[in-house]
Design an enzyme around this catalytic site. Structure first.
Site, PDB file in Angstrom:
ATOM      1  N   ARG A 126       0.826  -1.118  -0.123  1.00  0.00           N
ATOM      2  CA  ARG A 126       0.046  -0.114   0.003  1.00  0.00           C
ATOM      3  C   ARG A 126       0.710   1.238  -0.067  1.00  0.00           C
ATOM      4  O   ARG A 126       1.905   1.353   0.476  1.00  0.00           O
ATOM      5  CB  ARG A 126      -0.807  -0.157   1.339  1.00  0.00           C
ATOM      6  CG  ARG A 126      -1.432  -1.450   1.732  1.00  0.00           C
ATOM      7  CD  ARG A 126      -2.173  -1.375   3.185  1.00  0.00           C
ATOM      8  NE  ARG A 126      -3.161  -0.430   2.993  1.00  0.00           N
ATOM      9  CZ  ARG A 126      -3.764  -0.214   4.379  1.00  0.00           C
ATOM     10  NH1 ARG A 126      -3.363  -0.853   5.257  1.00  0.00           N
ATOM     11  NH2 ARG A 126      -4.823   0.541   4.264  1.00  0.00           N
ATOM     12  N   GLY A 172      -7.434   7.700  -3.415  1.00  0.00           N
ATOM     13  CA  GLY A 172      -7.418   7.109  -4.583  1.00  0.00           C
ATOM     14  C   GLY A 172      -6.183   7.461  -5.562  1.00  0.00           C
ATOM     15  O   GLY A 172      -6.496   7.107  -7.088  1.00  0.00           O
ATOM     16  N   MET A 226      -3.111   6.675  -5.423  1.00  0.00           N
ATOM     17  CA  MET A 226      -1.898   5.642  -5.679  1.00  0.00           C
ATOM     18  C   MET A 226      -2.524   4.414  -5.504  1.00  0.00           C
ATOM     19  O   MET A 226      -3.776   4.318  -5.467  1.00  0.00           O
ATOM     20  CB  MET A 226      -1.057   5.871  -4.402  1.00  0.00           C
ATOM     21  CG  MET A 226      -0.647   7.163  -4.048  1.00  0.00           C
ATOM     22  SD  MET A 226       0.385   8.093  -5.105  1.00  0.00           S
ATOM     23  CE  MET A 226       2.002   7.109  -4.828  1.00  0.00           C
ATOM     24  N   ARG A 265      -7.486   7.816   9.926  1.00  0.00           N
ATOM     25  CA  ARG A 265      -6.860   9.322   9.552  1.00  0.00           C
ATOM     26  C   ARG A 265      -7.969  10.114   9.821  1.00  0.00           C
ATOM     27  O   ARG A 265      -9.248   9.929   9.984  1.00  0.00           O
ATOM     28  CB  ARG A 265      -6.470   9.269   8.044  1.00  0.00           C
ATOM     29  CG  ARG A 265      -7.657   9.235   7.088  1.00  0.00           C
ATOM     30  CD  ARG A 265      -7.340   9.365   5.747  1.00  0.00           C
ATOM     31  NE  ARG A 265      -8.478   8.876   4.923  1.00  0.00           N
ATOM     32  CZ  ARG A 265      -8.291   8.463   3.785  1.00  0.00           C
ATOM     33  NH1 ARG A 265      -6.772   8.199   3.323  1.00  0.00           N
ATOM     34  NH2 ARG A 265      -9.316   7.808   2.992  1.00  0.00           N
ATOM     35  N   HIS A 306     -15.906   7.408  -5.152  1.00  0.00           N
ATOM     36  CA  HIS A 306     -14.817   8.401  -5.725  1.00  0.00           C
ATOM     37  C   HIS A 306     -15.422   9.887  -5.788  1.00  0.00           C
ATOM     38  O   HIS A 306     -14.979  10.808  -5.325  1.00  0.00           O
ATOM     39  CB  HIS A 306     -14.265   7.918  -6.903  1.00  0.00           C
ATOM     40  CG  HIS A 306     -13.152   8.918  -7.568  1.00  0.00           C
ATOM     41  ND1 HIS A 306     -13.533   9.873  -8.296  1.00  0.00           N
ATOM     42  CD2 HIS A 306     -11.794   9.118  -7.042  1.00  0.00           C
ATOM     43  CE1 HIS A 306     -12.574  10.557  -8.636  1.00  0.00           C
ATOM     44  NE2 HIS A 306     -11.452  10.158  -7.783  1.00  0.00           N
ATOM     45  N   GLU A 358       1.081  51.940  -3.485  1.00  0.00           N
ATOM     46  CA  GLU A 358       0.902  50.987  -4.572  1.00  0.00           C
ATOM     47  C   GLU A 358       2.060  50.903  -5.566  1.00  0.00           C
ATOM     48  O   GLU A 358       2.135  50.696  -6.656  1.00  0.00           O
ATOM     49  CB  GLU A 358      -0.379  51.180  -5.296  1.00  0.00           C
ATOM     50  CG  GLU A 358      -0.988  52.711  -5.606  1.00  0.00           C
ATOM     51  CD  GLU A 358      -2.360  52.712  -5.871  1.00  0.00           C
ATOM     52  OE1 GLU A 358      -2.704  51.859  -6.267  1.00  0.00           O
ATOM     53  OE2 GLU A 358      -2.628  53.900  -5.684  1.00  0.00           O
ATOM     54  N   SER A 383      -2.767  52.510   3.173  1.00  0.00           N
ATOM     55  CA  SER A 383      -3.525  51.493   2.762  1.00  0.00           C
ATOM     56  C   SER A 383      -2.753  50.768   1.707  1.00  0.00           C
ATOM     57  O   SER A 383      -2.205  51.517   0.784  1.00  0.00           O
ATOM     58  CB  SER A 383      -4.826  51.662   2.351  1.00  0.00           C
ATOM     59  OG  SER A 383      -5.669  50.565   1.929  1.00  0.00           O
ATOM     60  N   GLY A 426      -2.106  48.835  -1.630  1.00  0.00           N
ATOM     61  CA  GLY A 426      -2.974  48.828  -2.765  1.00  0.00           C
ATOM     62  C   GLY A 426      -2.219  47.585  -3.466  1.00  0.00           C
ATOM     63  O   GLY A 426      -1.374  47.975  -4.422  1.00  0.00           O
ATOM     64  N   THR A 427      -2.309  46.398  -2.768  1.00  0.00           N
ATOM     65  CA  THR A 427      -1.398  45.490  -3.279  1.00  0.00           C
ATOM     66  C   THR A 427      -1.550  44.899  -4.815  1.00  0.00           C
ATOM     67  O   THR A 427      -0.610  44.119  -5.302  1.00  0.00           O
ATOM     68  CB  THR A 427      -1.553  44.096  -2.395  1.00  0.00           C
ATOM     69  OG1 THR A 427      -2.724  43.592  -2.294  1.00  0.00           O
ATOM     70  CG2 THR A 427      -0.848  44.592  -0.883  1.00  0.00           C
ATOM     71  N   ASN A 428      -2.532  45.232  -5.367  1.00  0.00           N
ATOM     72  CA  ASN A 428      -2.795  44.784  -6.693  1.00  0.00           C
ATOM     73  C   ASN A 428      -1.718  45.615  -7.630  1.00  0.00           C
ATOM     74  O   ASN A 428      -0.931  44.832  -8.341  1.00  0.00           O
ATOM     75  CB  ASN A 428      -4.226  45.148  -7.339  1.00  0.00           C
ATOM     76  CG  ASN A 428      -5.205  44.154  -6.668  1.00  0.00           C
ATOM     77  OD1 ASN A 428      -4.884  43.301  -5.861  1.00  0.00           O
ATOM     78  ND2 ASN A 428      -6.388  44.580  -6.836  1.00  0.00           N
ATOM     79  N   TYR A 450      -5.461  46.435   9.918  1.00  0.00           N
ATOM     80  CA  TYR A 450      -6.662  45.828   9.173  1.00  0.00           C
ATOM     81  C   TYR A 450      -6.297  45.066   7.858  1.00  0.00           C
ATOM     82  O   TYR A 450      -5.359  45.506   7.150  1.00  0.00           O
ATOM     83  CB  TYR A 450      -7.595  46.914   9.173  1.00  0.00           C
ATOM     84  CG  TYR A 450      -7.617  47.888   8.199  1.00  0.00           C
ATOM     85  CD1 TYR A 450      -7.860  47.636   6.823  1.00  0.00           C
ATOM     86  CD2 TYR A 450      -7.080  49.003   8.423  1.00  0.00           C
ATOM     87  CE1 TYR A 450      -8.012  48.581   5.834  1.00  0.00           C
ATOM     88  CE2 TYR A 450      -6.893  50.233   7.491  1.00  0.00           C
ATOM     89  CZ  TYR A 450      -7.351  49.910   6.224  1.00  0.00           C
ATOM     90  OH  TYR A 450      -7.139  50.951   5.400  1.00  0.00           O
TER      91      TYR A 450
HETATM   92  P1  ADP Z   1      -6.279   3.930  -0.409  1.00  0.00           P
HETATM   93  O1  ADP Z   1      -5.174   4.594   0.161  1.00  0.00           O
HETATM   94  O2  ADP Z   1      -6.539   4.067  -1.721  1.00  0.00           O
HETATM   95  O3  ADP Z   1      -7.458   3.796   0.751  1.00  0.00           O
HETATM   96  P2  ADP Z   1      -5.146   1.274   1.008  1.00  0.00           P
HETATM   97  O4  ADP Z   1      -3.925   1.156   1.010  1.00  0.00           O
HETATM   98  O5  ADP Z   1      -6.031   1.852   2.332  1.00  0.00           O
HETATM   99  O6  ADP Z   1      -5.572   2.493  -0.172  1.00  0.00           O
HETATM  100  O7  ADP Z   1      -6.077   0.083   0.522  1.00  0.00           O
HETATM  101  C1  ADP Z   1      -7.254   0.013  -0.066  1.00  0.00           C
HETATM  102  C2  ADP Z   1      -8.080  -1.099   0.495  1.00  0.00           C
HETATM  103  O8  ADP Z   1      -7.441  -2.310   0.699  1.00  0.00           O
HETATM  104  C3  ADP Z   1      -8.398  -0.944   2.119  1.00  0.00           C
HETATM  105  O9  ADP Z   1      -9.479  -0.232   2.259  1.00  0.00           O
HETATM  106  C4  ADP Z   1      -8.683  -2.373   2.292  1.00  0.00           C
HETATM  107  O10 ADP Z   1      -9.956  -2.883   2.167  1.00  0.00           O
HETATM  108  C5  ADP Z   1      -7.758  -3.166   1.389  1.00  0.00           C
HETATM  109  N1  ADP Z   1      -6.481  -3.576   2.239  1.00  0.00           N
HETATM  110  C6  ADP Z   1      -5.419  -2.811   2.385  1.00  0.00           C
HETATM  111  N2  ADP Z   1      -4.755  -3.677   3.012  1.00  0.00           N
HETATM  112  C7  ADP Z   1      -5.076  -4.686   3.526  1.00  0.00           C
HETATM  113  C8  ADP Z   1      -4.774  -5.694   4.262  1.00  0.00           C
HETATM  114  N3  ADP Z   1      -3.799  -5.839   4.849  1.00  0.00           N
HETATM  115  N4  ADP Z   1      -5.781  -6.865   4.428  1.00  0.00           N
HETATM  116  C9  ADP Z   1      -6.846  -6.683   3.688  1.00  0.00           C
HETATM  117  N5  ADP Z   1      -7.272  -5.719   3.107  1.00  0.00           N
HETATM  118  C10 ADP Z   1      -6.572  -4.783   2.948  1.00  0.00           C
HETATM  119 MG    MG Z   2      -7.134   3.440   2.383  1.00  0.00          MG
HETATM  120 MG    MG Z   3      -6.800   2.799  -3.712  1.00  0.00          MG
END
Ligand code: ADP
Ligand code: MG
Ligand code: MG
Length: 889
Positions: A96, A105, A107, A352, A468, A758, A777, A779-781, A864
């Site tokens: 991952r 989404g 990477m 997170r 997404h 300005e 004042s 006038g930064t533009n 201000y």
């Molecule tokens: P993203 O950053 O796109 O959320 P993740 O690395 O979190 O990607 O992976 C996406 C999904 O893949 C996770 O939400 C999880 O459902 C599944 N996944 C990731 N690692 C594991 C794991 N060790 N076991 C089972 N599922 C996993």
């Molecule tokens: Mg994830």
């Molecule tokens: Mg992903």
């Protein structure tokens, strides 16, 4: 030796949440969850530095890193009692990505790594479930081929669809072990056909292929675009997490899901999430199957009859709920979680800080203050000032009849109207042409980001609240409705088909992202109320704030709007706008075209009452708050007609020969109007203009003071001064008029005369100019234009190239150039105050509403900032955050 690898698992970890700069957000939080004793599959994190190294060394991985990864794998094998590549109890891995800033989404993740023709048998045997093993293997081949080998995923989807059709199955879960095994054979065959090489069977080769692909994905166009849009430096790189797999696809006691500890749309304090039984990873977000709600409350409110996780897996659910509470308490913030249940056992895969709408952010911050979790100051810091824009979005007028043609999930609040477009490219083109569009898609993918940005709103017919489209729209603050299952897109004929309607590209619709509705045509909207949670946050912000926030307002309507947004005065009233309205332009032209001073004075005497009533209006609305009025600034030719037709028309209205008018227009023509006969230069050439304006201001002050009972202290601002003597000359005229009006009204009027800074010369000579000027004042533009020697109106052609080529980071007309223009402001502020230590200092360019620029104003001690009415709340919050952060420094 560099420590490239940090391990985690079974109640301990080498890293912590605070190590996110090199472990990435995902790795750091996995480590933290281990420290908290939560159930996390063991794993290791390769630090993000390795990604940078990978690119520096021609896409290779250092040997010592490989050795460290092997040691980490050994640790995972010990904890799980499994072997990577083993044919007894094989250890499977997920690989991952995880950058320092969350890039949802962007990477790619590879799951089930380590499977091959041998380990698949072992896996099936060990789990006593061959179907599961072959399902996992086909998933792995599909992902690995897509992410690492570059075979388009659609090829596999097609094979799967064909097979399902042939076998008469509706869902993936209907397929048997043998059927999956056959699909695996087809997949492998296709890869050989496409690439001329076999799918790799060696688990080590698979592992390093996947690690390399994660590094490489840092540079894929989606990631590059995302970083660009979110100002994330290229050099950070991504960390890689290698983790033992747990399986949500191990039968009906297994599941996978995502959740928020509070509702990310409304901020309501309720666990909120979606899950899928007998599924893995991306199934939930991909929108292939519609997920189920995790709580009973959520199921009921969404009107679904499919059971919740609370009902279906009560024990795992209870533990999950407990963990949610623990994590929220630990991080003191709303969390976004990913989890998997393997045969009844809960595993945590990610946590997170959850993305949320601004309204939710407000509610969560306010609730957490009330719950005693965070301080009021902390709450103020939690809200991104720029995101307030979302709340300032219009919503549909509650009194209008709604002609609903479709409905779905309310994924991102606010209402938007626009023409239907079906592709991201069309949306981008439309934006360039200045047309407003709604992007209508079955579902969106990261390739659509550009188009999503360009659209006013987004509508999808498939997907859930965590799809997404939903996640990205909320992040961008764009209204969005997803999963509008009552609507259908007919791609071939380019039609959106809803209840009793069939709409084509270009037809206008309105979406209500708060109600999840799609309406026909354009619908009246109302402006939002800034009360409730918003009001409380702003109250705390105002208490923390040192600088005053004023507004740039030229009309009573602007001034009223700004007052309702909390403006504490007018920092810039541009008087020229008043001369364009209605009949006034004719009188103005008469004045400009007059042969001599007497002719000008005659026209000016007709403009006087108009200006006076404008100012009286502004003073009355501002009720004693400071009002800064700038004397006429633009070159006079801006008021004159330009084309032959216009000239003919104006000439006949004024009883002039067109040829004579043409000559006057030509005479006033300038090669470089921005640097021409404008600003205080006009007041020096034609003092009667400044005198008329001064008289209008003072007479209005008298009238407004009488009307409101509040003393008015007008601040008269002389534009484009570079010499003290210019200001001397104009100020003498203003003082003279003040004496006259005071004598006539038999009333004392306090007033200030100051200047805009300005021009670089004015900044450098500020200590001398401050001998006369009672306020400055910035006038930064214009100050940005004259410091860079760049005309703002011509800049876009090359500034975008500059940004693309990395010559300049930010557009200096949007975010103040702190190094250059900022230095001039700092010099002027210091020198000005050296002469006059109580001098009021403010900023009135576009930058007055830009959070970074506002922080700079706080740091150098300005009194201000002044910005357009709609940005006033943003400026109030940004000023508060700047004050808090400066005080903590
Ligand atoms: P993203 O950053 O796109 O959320 P993740 O690395 O979190 O990607 O992976 C996406 C999904 O893949 C996770 O939400 C999880 O459902 C599944 N996944 C990731 N690692 C594991 C794991 N060790 N076991 C089972 N599922 C996993
Ligand atoms: Mg994830
Ligand atoms: Mg992903």
């Amino acid at each position: 030796m560099t420590k490239w690898v940090y391990t985690f698992g079974k109640g301990s970890a080498e890293g912590r949440a605070s190590d996110h700069e090199f472990l990435g957000g995902k790795g750091a939080n996995l480590a933290e969850m281990c420290h908290l004793g939560l159930p996390v599959p063991p794993g290791l994190t390769i630090i993000s530095e390795a990604c940078a190294r990978y690119y520096k060394s021609g896409r290779t991985v250092p040997e010592e890193l490989k050795a460290q990864v092997m040691r980490g794998l050994g640790n995972m094998e010990k904890i799980t009692g499994r072997n990577f590549g083993g044919t007894e109890r094989p250890l499977l891995l997920s690989v991952r990505s995880g950058a320092r800033a969350s890039m949802p989404g962007m990477m790619d993740t590879v799951l089930n790594l380590g499977l091959n023709d041998d380990t698949v048998q072992a896996l099936g045997h060990d789990a006593a479930d061959a179907r599961f093993a072959w399902d996992s293997y086909r998933r792995f081949i599909q992902m690995y081929a897509d992410v690492v080998m570059g075979v388009d995923n659609e090829v596999f989807e097609e094979i799967l669809e064909d097979e399902k059709g042939r076998l008469g199955h509706e869902f993936d879960t209907d397929l048997s072990a043998v059927e999956w095994q056959h699909i695996v054979t087809l997949y492998k065959g296709t890869i050989e056909e496409e690439l001329g090489e076999a799918f790799p069977q060696d688990p080590q080769e698979q592992l390093w292929g996947a690690v390399g692909a994660v590094f490489a994905s840092w540079m894929n166009p989606r990631a590059v675009t995302y970083r660009h849009l979110h100002n994330i430096p290229e050099g950070w790189g991504t960390a890689v997490n290698i983790q033992a797999m747990v399986f949500g696809n191990l039968g009906n006691a297994s599941a996978t899901g995502v959740a928020f500890t509070r509702n990310p749309s409304t901020g309501e304090k309720e666990l909120y999430g979606e899950f899928l039984v007998n599924a893995q990873g991306e199934d939930v977000v991909a929108g292939i199957r519609t997920p189920q709600s995790i709580t009973e409350a959520g199921r009921i409110s969404s009107g679904s009859d499919r059971p919740s996780m609370e009902k279906l897996m009560p024990e795992a659910f209870a533990e999950f709920r407990r963990i949610c509470g623990a994590l929220e308490g630990h991080y003191q913030d709303m969390q976004d979680l990913e989890f998997t249940i393997e045969r009844g056992k809960l595993w945590m895969l990610q946590t997170r800080a959850g993305k949320r709408t601004t309204r939710a952010a407000m509610k969560i911050a306010v609730d957490m203050v009330d719950e005693g979790m965070i301080t009021e100051e902390e709450a103020v810091l939690r809200i991104d000032p720029a995101s307030l824009d979302q709340l300032l979005h219009p919503t549909i007028d509650p009194s209008v009849h709604r002609e609903v043609i479709g409905s779905g999930l309310p994924a991102s609040p606010g209402a938007a109207t626009g023409e239907i477009v079906f592709t991201a490219e069309e949306a981008v083109i439309a934006e360039e042409e200045g047309r407003k569009v709604i992007l209508v898609r079955v579902e969106t993918s990261p390739e659509d980001i550009h188009g999503m940005h360009a659209a006013e709103g987004i509508l999808t017919t498939r997907g859930g609240m965590t799809s997404h489209a939903a996640v990205v729209a909320r992040g961008m603050g764009i209204p969005c409705v997803v999963g509008a299952g009552t609507m259908r897109i007919d791609t071939r004929n380019e039609r959106l088909i809803g209840v009793g309607v069939s709409l084509k590209r270009g037809d206008v619709i309105t979406i209500d992202g708060s109600a999840g509705q799609v309406l026909k045509g354009e619908v009246p909207m109302t402006q939002p109320e800034l009360s409730g949670d918003f009001g409380r946050i702003m109250g705390w912000a105002d208490r923390a704030r040192r600088m005053t926030v004023r507004t740039n307002a030229d009309t009573p309507a602007d001034a009223l709007a700004a007052r309702s947004f909390g403006a504490e005065g007018i920092g810039l009233c541009r008087t020229e706008h008043m001369f364009f309205e209605g009949d006034r332009i004719h009188v103005m032209r008469e004045m400009i075209l007059a042969e001599d001073e007497a002719g000008r004075k005659a026209a000016l005497s007709r403009l006087l009452p108009m200006q006076r009533s404008d100012f009286t209006g502004l003073f009355t609305i501002m009720h004693g708050l400071p009002v800064t009025i700038r004397l006429l600034d633009p070159p006079l030719h801006e008021f004159l007609p330009k084309t032959d037709d216009e000239i003919a028309e104006v000439a006949s209205a004024m009883g002039m020969e067109p040829i004579v008018l043409r000559q006057r227009v030509d005479a006033l023509h300038e090669f470089n109007p921005m640097l021409g006969h404008r600003g205080c230069r006009l007041a020096i050439s034609y003092p009667e203009i400044a005198e008329m304006q001064a008289r209008a201001i003072f007479e209005a002050a008298v009238a407004a003071a009488k009307q409101t009972g509040a003393a008015v202290v007008p601040e008269i601002m002389v534009p484009l001064v570079s010499l003290r003597s210019e200001l001397d000359y104009v100020k003498a005229r203003i003082d003279e008029i003040a004496r006259e009006v005071m004598a006539e009204a038999v009333m004392r009027i306090d007033y200030l005369v100051g200047t805009m800074i300005e021009l670089p010369r004015a900044a450098l000579r500020a200590h001398i100019i401050a001998e006369v000027a009672e306020f400055f004042s910035f006038g930064t533009n214009d100050l940005t234009q004259t410091t860079f020697g760049i005309s703002r109106d011509d800049a876009s052609a090359f500034l975008t190239t500059y940004q693309r080529k990395g010559i300049i980071e930010h557009d200096p007309f949007i975010s103040l150039d702190l190094d250059g223009v900022g230095e001039l402001i700092r010099i002027a502020a210091e020198r000005g105050r050296r002469t006059r230590n109580d001098m009021k200092l403010g900023i009135c360019g576009e930058h007055g509403g830009d959070p970074t620029s506002i922080h700079f104003c706080e740091a150098i001690g300005l009194d201000y900032v002044s910005c357009s009415p709609f940005r006033v709340p943003i400026a109030r919050l940004a000023a508060a955050q700047a004050a808090i952060r400066e005080a903590r420094n």
